[in-house]
Scaffold this active site. Structure first.
Site, PDB file in Angstrom:
ATOM      1  N   ARG A 158       0.848  -1.197   0.000  1.00 61.50           N
ATOM      2  CA  ARG A 158       0.000   0.000   0.000  1.00 61.50           C
ATOM      3  C   ARG A 158       0.885   1.250   0.000  1.00 61.50           C
ATOM      4  NH1 ARG A 158      -1.463   1.823   4.573  1.00 61.50           N
ATOM      5  NH2 ARG A 158      -2.116  -0.171   5.430  1.00 61.50           N
ATOM      6  N   TYR A 170     -15.724  17.797 -14.678  1.00 73.77           N
ATOM      7  CA  TYR A 170     -16.158  16.392 -14.791  1.00 73.77           C
ATOM      8  C   TYR A 170     -17.251  16.093 -13.750  1.00 73.77           C
ATOM      9  CZ  TYR A 170     -16.002  11.323 -14.524  1.00 73.77           C
ATOM     10  OH  TYR A 170     -16.355  10.004 -14.506  1.00 73.77           O
ATOM     11  N   LYS A 230      -8.585   6.711 -19.136  1.00 74.11           N
ATOM     12  CA  LYS A 230      -8.822   7.266 -20.469  1.00 74.11           C
ATOM     13  C   LYS A 230      -7.565   7.087 -21.333  1.00 74.11           C
ATOM     14  CE  LYS A 230     -12.510   8.184 -18.185  1.00 74.11           C
ATOM     15  NZ  LYS A 230     -12.752   9.439 -17.513  1.00 74.11           N
ATOM     16  N   ASP A 263      -6.860  19.093 -14.178  1.00 71.01           N
ATOM     17  CA  ASP A 263      -7.219  17.753 -14.647  1.00 71.01           C
ATOM     18  C   ASP A 263      -6.899  17.718 -16.141  1.00 71.01           C
ATOM     19  OD1 ASP A 263      -8.547  15.528 -15.691  1.00 71.01           O
ATOM     20  OD2 ASP A 263     -10.220  15.685 -14.273  1.00 71.01           O
TER      21      ASP A 263
HETATM   22  C1  LIG Z   1     -13.174   9.916 -16.212  1.00 69.51           C
HETATM   23  C2  LIG Z   1     -12.715  11.215 -15.700  1.00 69.51           C
HETATM   24  C3  LIG Z   1     -12.450  11.411 -14.343  1.00 69.51           C
HETATM   25  C4  LIG Z   1     -12.687  10.334 -13.306  1.00 69.51           C
HETATM   26  O1  LIG Z   1     -11.823   9.260 -13.448  1.00 69.51           O
HETATM   27  P1  LIG Z   1     -12.206   7.758 -13.058  1.00 69.51           P
HETATM   28  O2  LIG Z   1     -10.978   6.997 -13.428  1.00 69.51           O
HETATM   29  O3  LIG Z   1     -13.418   7.368 -13.864  1.00 69.51           O
HETATM   30  O4  LIG Z   1     -12.514   7.738 -11.595  1.00 69.51           O
HETATM   31  C5  LIG Z   1     -11.968  12.653 -13.946  1.00 69.51           C
HETATM   32  N1  LIG Z   1     -11.783  13.649 -14.827  1.00 69.51           N
HETATM   33  C6  LIG Z   1     -12.050  13.498 -16.141  1.00 69.51           C
HETATM   34  C7  LIG Z   1     -11.829  14.642 -17.074  1.00 69.51           C
HETATM   35  C8  LIG Z   1     -12.525  12.291 -16.625  1.00 69.51           C
HETATM   36  O5  LIG Z   1     -12.791  12.154 -17.932  1.00 69.51           O
END
Ligand SMILES: *Cc1c(COP(=O)(O)O)cnc(C)c1O
Length: 389
Positions: free
Chosen positions: A54, A106, A203, A178
């Protein structure tokens, strides 16, 4: 090869080599997945850098080092999802803190701010940051963070990271960006003044729609130390197996992003002159209101396109169900093309008034352009649009 010696090499080279060294025991070019939860100590408290998985794991460390090298940062930390990055960063704030967030953030981030963080005494203000100066009147004594996503989702507006970073720092706040939609290949927020950059690895970074994971990168040792403490204390860490898959996906990030963007540019230009289409939103089109800022801040325009189809919800649904290769599904950034209807799918939980304000109409579709052959994607869109009446 040490991580630092790879920082001056090309992006694709770093994506393959940073943090990834052949296994010293066997010579295996791809290091084995380190599944062990615990590590032998030669005497109590004396170990080779790992104690318990962890708090640290070699396969995770390899991935964290690689993403940090691609974001031009010193420190990377991986998490069980993009959402757990958000939760972990937000837990560094104490009750009474305030943050400013871009308004079309998001959906899961919005949910965390408004339904979870608020109960921990952290207040969020949502602001349209398309004009960066809009942020100014919203700073308070207790504003600790500014949270930005660019391009925004699903209307792909571009936010000036450098300008927002300057405003945040003037007020003693940190800027979090982000960077999921651009990936480190097209944009490096740390170089534009951000303090923390994060990704949903789910993604583009993993890129194959088979891992849910998150990562953050910073250059500041004090921020890193705090977040590493939180990573271990909150425990939302990814499995070694997922780290291995994401590390493998990362190796091809450069060529995938090049193809995503080339395909997206071609499709955007095709759609923009298509008689069945009302509007195309793609930062690579000169018609995009933030095209110049995108050119200046990004190294490319990415693989996400949003567009409005001419017709009612029934026509749009017919169009979506007509598609053969382009799959109707949430998420983005995989090698396969995915399409979705934000008003019902990803943004169904946003109130109708807020959807109207953000321009999320019933005919707005979001396309994550994959890396299939462009002729097949063009033909798929054409037949689906021609037969949607
Ligand atoms: C999908 C996404 C998230 C969240 O990520 P997860 O891996 O689904 O928890 C955060 N920000 C953006 C821009 C996203 O497309």
């Amino acid at each position: 090869m040490t991580p630092s010696s790879t920082t001056s090499s090309g992006f694709g080279t770093r994506a393959i080599h940073a943090g990834q060294e052949p296994d010293p025991a066997s010579g295996a070019v791809i290091p084995p997945i380190s599944l062990s939860t615990t590590f032998k100590q030669s005497a109590a408290g004396v170990h080779s850098g790992y104690e318990y998985s962890r708090s640290g794991n070699p396969t995770r460390n390899n991935f964290e080092t690689a993403v940090a090298a691609l974001e031009g940062g010193k420190y990377g930390l991986a998490f069980a999802s993009g959402s757990s990055v958000t939760a972990t960063v937000l837990n560094t704030l104490h009750s009474g803190a305030h943050l400013i967030s871009v308004n079309d953030v998001y959906g899961g981030t919005y949910r965390y701010f408004t339904k979870v963080a608020v109960h921990n005494g952290v207040e969020a203000t949502f602001v349209d940051l398309n004009d960066a100066a809009n942020v100014k009147p919203h700073f308070k004594e207790n504003t600790k963070l500014v949270w930005v996503e660019t391009p925004t989702n699903p209307t792909l507006r571009i936010i000036d990271i450098r300008a927002i970073a300057d405003y945040a720092h003037e007020h003693g706040a940190l800027l979090v960006v982000d960077n999921t939609f651009m990936s480190p290949y097209f944009q490096n927020p740390l170089a534009l003044g951000a303090d923390i950059v994060l990704h949903s690895v789910t993604k583009y970074i993993n890129g194959h729609s088979d891992v849910v994971m998150g990562v953050l990168v910073t250059n500041d040792p004090a921020i890193h130390e705090k977040l590493q403490f939180m990573q271990n204390a909150m425990g939302a860490v990814p499995s070694a197996f997922d780290c291995f898959l994401a590390r493998r996906g990362l190796m091809t990030l450069e060529i995938r992003m090049q193809r995503h963007a080339a395909n997206a540019q071609t499709l955007a230009e095709y759609l923009e002159v298509n008689p069945h289409i009302e509007q195309v939103i793609y930062p690579g089109l000169p018609s995009h209101p933030n095209h110049d800022l995108a050119k200046q801040q990004q190294r490319g325009f990415g693989g996400m396109i949003s567009f409005r189809v001419k017709g009612n919800l029934a026509n749009v649904n017919k169009f979506l169900s007509n598609l053969k290769y382009i799959t109707l599904a949430e998420s983005l950034g995989g090698v396969e093309s995915l399409i979705e209807l934000p008003c019902i799918m990803t943004h169904g939980a946003v109130s109708p008034e807020d959807r109207a304000k953000l321009g999320i109409t019933e005919n707005l579709v979001r396309l994550s352009v994959g890396i299939e052959n462009i002729e097949d994607l063009l033909a798929d869109l054409k037949q689906a649009l021609d037969n949607m009446a």
